[in-house]
Design an enzyme around this catalytic site. Sequence first.
Site, PDB file in Angstrom:
ATOM      1  N   TYR A 147       0.824  -1.208   0.000  1.00 45.49           N
ATOM      2  CA  TYR A 147       0.000   0.000   0.000  1.00 45.49           C
ATOM      3  C   TYR A 147       0.858   1.258   0.000  1.00 45.49           C
ATOM      4  O   TYR A 147       0.666   2.167   0.813  1.00 45.49           O
ATOM      5  CB  TYR A 147      -0.964  -0.004   1.203  1.00 45.49           C
ATOM      6  CG  TYR A 147      -1.677  -1.324   1.360  1.00 45.49           C
ATOM      7  CD1 TYR A 147      -2.713  -1.661   0.498  1.00 45.49           C
ATOM      8  CD2 TYR A 147      -1.290  -2.234   2.335  1.00 45.49           C
ATOM      9  CE1 TYR A 147      -3.345  -2.886   0.603  1.00 45.49           C
ATOM     10  CE2 TYR A 147      -1.915  -3.466   2.444  1.00 45.49           C
ATOM     11  CZ  TYR A 147      -2.937  -3.786   1.575  1.00 45.49           C
ATOM     12  OH  TYR A 147      -3.553  -4.999   1.686  1.00 45.49           O
ATOM     13  N   TYR A 162     -12.013  -7.823   6.002  1.00 39.89           N
ATOM     14  CA  TYR A 162     -10.850  -7.838   5.111  1.00 39.89           C
ATOM     15  C   TYR A 162     -10.550  -9.288   4.742  1.00 39.89           C
ATOM     16  O   TYR A 162     -10.440 -10.141   5.631  1.00 39.89           O
ATOM     17  CB  TYR A 162      -9.620  -7.196   5.770  1.00 39.89           C
ATOM     18  CG  TYR A 162      -8.411  -7.282   4.867  1.00 39.89           C
ATOM     19  CD1 TYR A 162      -8.246  -6.398   3.810  1.00 39.89           C
ATOM     20  CD2 TYR A 162      -7.459  -8.290   5.030  1.00 39.89           C
ATOM     21  CE1 TYR A 162      -7.169  -6.509   2.943  1.00 39.89           C
ATOM     22  CE2 TYR A 162      -6.379  -8.404   4.168  1.00 39.89           C
ATOM     23  CZ  TYR A 162      -6.238  -7.512   3.126  1.00 39.89           C
ATOM     24  OH  TYR A 162      -5.181  -7.635   2.264  1.00 39.89           O
ATOM     25  N   ASP A 217     -13.150 -17.085   7.539  1.00 38.64           N
ATOM     26  CA  ASP A 217     -11.778 -16.705   7.197  1.00 38.64           C
ATOM     27  C   ASP A 217     -11.010 -16.521   8.502  1.00 38.64           C
ATOM     28  O   ASP A 217     -11.121 -15.495   9.160  1.00 38.64           O
ATOM     29  CB  ASP A 217     -11.819 -15.408   6.367  1.00 38.64           C
ATOM     30  CG  ASP A 217     -10.427 -14.909   6.013  1.00 38.64           C
ATOM     31  OD1 ASP A 217      -9.447 -15.442   6.565  1.00 38.64           O
ATOM     32  OD2 ASP A 217     -10.335 -13.970   5.191  1.00 38.64           O
ATOM     33  N   LYS A 235      -1.419 -17.025   7.295  1.00 39.98           N
ATOM     34  CA  LYS A 235      -0.599 -16.223   8.216  1.00 39.98           C
ATOM     35  C   LYS A 235       0.226 -17.061   9.216  1.00 39.98           C
ATOM     36  O   LYS A 235       1.294 -17.491   8.855  1.00 39.98           O
ATOM     37  CB  LYS A 235      -1.469 -15.173   8.897  1.00 39.98           C
ATOM     38  CG  LYS A 235      -1.862 -14.074   7.905  1.00 39.98           C
ATOM     39  CD  LYS A 235      -2.291 -12.793   8.568  1.00 39.98           C
ATOM     40  CE  LYS A 235      -2.306 -11.643   7.590  1.00 39.98           C
ATOM     41  NZ  LYS A 235      -3.621 -11.303   7.061  1.00 39.98           N
TER      42      LYS A 235
HETATM   43  C1  PLP Z   1      -4.093 -11.209   5.681  1.00 41.34           C
HETATM   44  C2  PLP Z   1      -5.450 -11.717   5.451  1.00 41.34           C
HETATM   45  C3  PLP Z   1      -5.835 -12.257   4.206  1.00 41.34           C
HETATM   46  C4  PLP Z   1      -4.914 -12.273   3.011  1.00 41.34           C
HETATM   47  O1  PLP Z   1      -3.787 -13.041   3.215  1.00 41.34           O
HETATM   48  P1  PLP Z   1      -2.474 -12.784   2.307  1.00 41.34           P
HETATM   49  O2  PLP Z   1      -1.554 -13.892   2.702  1.00 41.34           O
HETATM   50  O3  PLP Z   1      -1.983 -11.418   2.657  1.00 41.34           O
HETATM   51  O4  PLP Z   1      -2.911 -12.861   0.879  1.00 41.34           O
HETATM   52  C5  PLP Z   1      -7.122 -12.749   4.083  1.00 41.34           C
HETATM   53  N1  PLP Z   1      -7.980 -12.725   5.112  1.00 41.34           N
HETATM   54  C6  PLP Z   1      -7.647 -12.230   6.326  1.00 41.34           C
HETATM   55  C7  PLP Z   1      -8.644 -12.262   7.432  1.00 41.34           C
HETATM   56  C8  PLP Z   1      -6.381 -11.689   6.533  1.00 41.34           C
HETATM   57  O5  PLP Z   1      -6.055 -11.175   7.712  1.00 41.34           O
END
Ligand code: PLP
Length: 412
Positions: free
Chosen positions: A13, A141, A238, A267
């Site tokens: 960003y 997100y 997610d 992550k």
């Molecule tokens: C960071 C994140 C993503 C995206 O993961 P990347 O490895 O950066 O592509 C998707 N969903 C959530 C909740 C996140 O925190």
Amino acid sequence: MDTFDQNHIWHPYAKIPNSVKAHKVLSAEGVYLNLEDDKRVIDGMSSWWSTIHGYNHPTLNQALTTQLSKMSHVMFGGLTHDPAIELAKTLVDITPENLSKVFFTDSGSVAVEAALKMALQYWHNKSQAKKHKFITIRGGYHGDTFGAMSVCDPDNGMHHLFSGVLPQHFFVKSPSMVSMDEALADLEITLKAHSDNIAAMILEPVVQGAGGMRIYNPQYLTKAKALCQQHQVLFILDEIATGFGRTGELFALEYVDVEPDILCLGKALTGGYMTLAATLTTDEISQRVGTLMHGPTFMANPLACSVANASIELLLNSPWQDNIADIETVLSGELSSLKSHDKVADVRILGAIGVVELTQEIDVEKVQNQLIEHGVWLRPYGKLLYTMPPFTISKQELLLITKAIKIVIEEL
Ligand SMILES: *Cc1c(COP(=O)(O)O)cnc(C)c1O
């Protein structure tokens, strides 16, 4: 200062040339980043939710070197390997009962893309191809690729620039911003009116991360899942940010033991060592999906799977619940009182997450430099000053983070 970096390399960003210089890291050890000019800072961000055991961990290093001497990568089309098999078994084992099938990807965003595709292919193969939209709560997100962007918060999700290009989905009120009853009522009305066109609901359980660092009542998940089921809409969680202990449960869905139809992980999956993500689903959905139309080049990379196996083992064999409870106690004790500060709008704490929302936008460069002077690395954005430290952080180190937060707020 490295002017090549500033003038030629994009950072997240950011623009080129970048008006804010990036700090160069020479090495990292435990919770510390060693910056150039002999500066040493505690990483209060866990490199964006991921380095839960700290840096340069001997066990994780060993897992990688052992795997490296066998093979660093092979294609996953037509080939397989033990690190992937072991990891898939573990993930099936530690996630809800109903999840038994695993699709590996190389990043969180792509894990979300795979989840969305599963939902679309599922309904397509059930001869309900009209169910091709998604529904989500505001403030979410889910990543930066196009499918993932389309379900991020439309105003705050960093992607409004693309709103004309993105497919339009349904956004309902978030239980992190309105009461749970109001959020559920909005979800129900929207599902009633549009479920013929909705393939799945996607949301982050309990904590909404990069869309605003907000926390909501886990009971919402149980009720939202029931509404989705009633209206024949799949339920995707997610857990890319919340997974692997961050909120105090191994997965945030465990607050209410909700069973998603599809689950995204990423992550902290590899302890922050390598990029790897996974999308899990049920027997029934996998059968309906048939051939999943996705296959990244670096799918199930053996190095990444090996270090993920070692990281999960390390986590589960550690007193992680106690460590996170201790972190939560310190964050509450040190930060809660900021609520009454005139420059603070809100303080939110859960597990190893501490968020201070200010009343004004933060001057990132200025605040970051002040934090570094106090030996701390944080990455504020918007009005948010927050920390999600490695679980291995000591009380003394954590107190340095909370102290630095309090000092920079005083100096605003
Ligand atoms: C960071 C994140 C993503 C995206 O993961 P990347 O490895 O950066 O592509 C998707 N969903 C959530 C909740 C996140 O925190």
